[in-house]
Enzyme design. Structure first.
Site, PDB file in Angstrom:
ATOM      1  CD  GLU A  55      -1.416  -2.344   2.019  1.00 21.52           C
ATOM      2  OE1 GLU A  55      -2.240  -3.006   2.673  1.00 21.52           O
ATOM      3  OE2 GLU A  55      -0.191  -2.618   1.973  1.00 21.52           O
ATOM      4  CB  THR A 163      15.725 -40.904  -5.128  1.00 21.24           C
ATOM      5  OG1 THR A 163      16.169 -41.740  -4.046  1.00 21.24           O
ATOM      6  CG2 THR A 163      14.211 -40.841  -5.112  1.00 21.24           C
ATOM      7  CB  THR A 198      21.138 -35.103   1.792  1.00 19.95           C
ATOM      8  OG1 THR A 198      20.000 -35.964   1.775  1.00 19.95           O
ATOM      9  CG2 THR A 198      21.196 -34.327   0.491  1.00 19.95           C
TER      10      THR A 198
END
Length: 369
Positions: A55, A163, A198
């Site tokens: 705004e 994967t 990972t």
């Protein structure tokens, strides 16, 4: 009473809101259009945290907004934060009408902004394209209504649902277009969560890289300037000191078990968080509560099958995004998720949200049903 013109202006406000999706967090990305006598006189979207709300950007662009109608994708705020209340700014500017798509779910606002406007004599209408507006800021809405942000897991697999190779090797299953798409997912996120497995297998950096976003240079550089928090679930503190995820390119949080004794010099400039844990790993609910307290709206999980499967079984995963490559990795390779299910009755039902082609790969988006 909204008109077709009102709808067109709200569509424009929603378009503006999308332009802030990579830079506004932890604030919701909002768009605002100011119109007078049927013409747009100013428009804006949420600046990066600490900057102007949509705004204020629109009011500054307009200069003179007396008698104008403001179209805003989210209720103007009514409280003091890093910036002043937008409802007050609209009143002071002489705006005569405000059309907003939805009420702000933030308990600090929750209708008070609209009430401020009405009390000042501003005509207020709420609900125009509300469904579309809610789809723009799902993570913010989730954090405000249930106490934790939206959690999405990104996975890449072969056509036979694998994967990584048995050795853990996984780079690269998918093509460059899919990897660019993932960069944008990262840029939309407040935090990226992974597991130490990972990190050890891939030495991943988990950063947003401007050149790989495929966005206009100014937008790409702005997105890359706000790096998401990198979160590693590492119960026994196995993350190597030289790991890329510990570098200075982005903030990093390593979560470990409460029972682990942390060496005095282990942190090395990164943050550590002790979490409750057991045989099944660290307390994922406690992690999400912590991230919510850090104002994380959008949480992206980039991990192996164990963590993604645990999040799904814990009821913490809101969305699965799976990239499927036209390749086969064989039956010795690792599965998409670790889900020890024995019977058909135990299956986890999903609901399709989106399917699209991304370069040479397919992207499937599903939510738990």
């Amino acid at each position: 009473m909204e008109t077709h013109f009102d709808t067109r202006m709200m569509v424009r406000a929603l378009q503006l809101a999308h332009r802030a999706q990579y830079s506004a967090m932890p604030n919701p990305h909002v768009g605002c259009v100011l119109v007078r006598d049927g013409h747009i006189i100013g428009e804006g979207f949420t600046a990066p945290a600490g900057g102007n709300h949509a705004e204020i950007e629109a009011l500054q662009a307009a200069g003179d907004a007396r008698g104008a109608t403001a179209y805003v994708t989210l209720e103007p705020c009514s409280h003091e934060g890093k910036t002043g209340p937008c409802a007050d700014a609209l009143v002071s500017a002489g705006v005569s009408r405000v059309v907003t798509a939805m009420v702000d779910p933030n308990p600090q606002v929750a209708g008070q902004g609209l009430e401020k406007l009405r009390s000042a004599g501003v005509a207020v209408e709420c609900g125009l394209l509300g469904g579309e507006a809610r789809r723009v800021i799902p993570g913010f809405i989730a954090r405000m209504t249930r106490g934790r942000g939206r959690v999405r897991a990104k996975l890449a697999m072969s056509m036979d649902g694998r994967t990584a190779m048995a050795s853990g090797e996984s780079q690269w299953i998918t093509g460059s277009a899919a990897r660019q798409d993932v960069q944008r997912l990262r840029a939309m996120s407040c935090a990226i969560v992974t597991g130490v497995g990972t990190v050890l297998a891939d030495d991943c950096a988990l950063t947003v890289r401007a050149k790989e976003l495929g966005l206009p240079p100014r937008e790409a550089n702005l997105a890359a300037s706000r790096q998401p928090l990198r979160v590693v679930l590492d119960s026994q503190l196995q993350t190597p000191r030289e790991a890329r995820i510990r570098d200075s390119s982005a903030p990093t949080l390593i979560c470990h078990a409460e029972s682990v004794v942390v060496p005095e010099d282990h942190a090395g400039g990164i943050d550590l968080l002790a979490l409750p844990g057991g045989e099944e790993g660290l307390d994922l609910h406690a992690l999400m509560t912590y991230l919510a307290a850090q104002q994380c709206n959008e949480i992206l999980v980039e991990s192996g099958p164990r963590l993604a499967g645990a999040l799904l079984q814990s009821g913490l995963l809101d969305e699965l995004i799976v990239y499927m490559a036209p390749a086969l990795l064989g039956d010795l390779a690792r599965p998409l998720l670790d889900l020890p299910l024995d019977h058909m009755a135990d299956k986890i039902q999903l609901k399709w949200e989106d399917v699209r082609k991304v370069g040479t790969d397919w992207r499937f988006t599903a939510i738990p049903a």
